[in-house]
Structure formats: C-alpha cells, structure tokens
Motif scaffolding. Structure first.
Motif: not given
Length: 196
Positions: A65-88
């Motif tokens: 639906e376009g909602h932001l789940l994760y945002e990391n600005l001006k970083k060199d590394t990152g990890t994000y894990d999540f479980i989908a709560d919507k189909d799509g």
C-alpha cells in the motif's frame, strides 16, 4: 540416490549463501526491486556499500500500500527483516540521489521463507527443492536418532566395562586371600610341635 540429493542440497545452500547481488549506483540514481509476498512470509534484506564516495546510500522498504516499513538514510550498511502482514508486492529501493558526482558499488542479499501452497502453481524446480528440503530434514532427524542411540549404547558399554573391572578386582582379591590362607594353613600343618 539419497546421498546425491543431500549433496545437491548442500551445494544449493552453499551457492545461496555465497550469492549476493551487486549493482553500481550512478550519481543521482535510484534502483528499486520488488518481491511478491503473502501474509506470513519472512524476508531479510542485507546490504553494504563497498566502494565510492563516503560509502553512504539511502535505503527504504515499502509495503504493497506504499507505507514505509524501513528507512535508512546515508548509511553504508544495514539489515532489516520482517514478516509480511499483507499480500502483495513489496518494494525495496537503494538511492544515490543526494550524490551528484560519485557512483557507489552496492552488494545486497535478499532471503527469506515463502509459504506457498501446492495450488499456487509451483514450478517443478520449486517442488524438487521442497522435496529436497524435506529429505534433508529427514536425513538430519535420522542422524539425530542414530547419534542418540550411539550415546545410549556407549553409556551401556562403559557401565558394563566398569562393573566387569570392579568384579575382576574383587575376584583377584578373593583369590589372593584364599592363596594366603592356604599357604598359612599348609605351613602350619608341617610345623613341628613340641610338647614340654
């Protein structure tokens, strides 16, 4: 036949672990990727900038639906894990828009668990991979069972060995006592007795 499937499974896992996507983020550019997911599917995004400028990029993940789940600005590394709560279709993007002259080298890996049912039209390779994963799990369960049986048998053998050792020591003690008693008794029989 089973060992061939196990070998193929190990190779697939090793290739999957070693394989990462690498892209060049040009100055003022943005690259987006999409993953079709269902409720309950798990996804992990791992990335690292390996070259260019200050080694920084912008990263974000959006739900269908376009909602932001994760945002990391001006970083060199990152990890994000999540479980989908919507189909799509979930969208994840890497951006170098804030840099006007420097391109960046980015390596990223996306992995997760997709829960698909058989009515969703799996391709034969996916069916084979599922069967291979099931066979690997069966093999692991059999290995665990055999390991447990080996441990029980080893404990039984060590216990039996210990009892035999102590029984042998007791028997040697009894035999030495009987020998000493017999020597003493026979020696006493041949002693000259004086009467006064």
């Amino acid at each position: 036949m089973l060992w061939e499937k196990v070998l193929i499974g190990v190779l697939v896992v090793l290739v999957h672990l070693a394989w990462a996507h690498t892209i060049d983020l040009l100055p003022s550019s943005e690259y987006c990727f999409f993953e079709d997911m269902h409720i309950g599917d798990e996804m992990t995004l791992t990335y690292q900038v390996s070259g260019g400028g200050h080694l920084d990029i912008d990263t974000w993940i959006q739900d269908p639906e376009g909602h932001l789940l994760y945002e990391n600005l001006k970083k060199d590394t990152g990890t994000y894990d999540f479980i989908a709560d919507k189909d799509g279709r979930y969208k994840y993007c890497f951006s170098n828009k804030f840099s006007m002259m420097t391109d960046k080298m980015l390596s990223f890996n996306v992995h997760g668990v997709l829960y698909l049912t058989d009515d969703e039209g799996l391709i034969p390779a996916e069916r084979e991979l599922r069967e291979l994963a099931n066979n690997v799990q069966l093999f692991k369960d059999e290995q665990d069972y055999l390991s447990m049986r080996e441990r029980v048998h080893r404990n039984t053998s060590e216990s039996t060995n210990s009892r035999i050792k102590w029984w042998s020591i007791i028997q040697i003690g009894i035999i030495l006592f009987i020998c000493a008693f017999q020597v003493f008794y026979v020696k006493r029989q041949f002693e000259v007795r004086r009467t006064i």
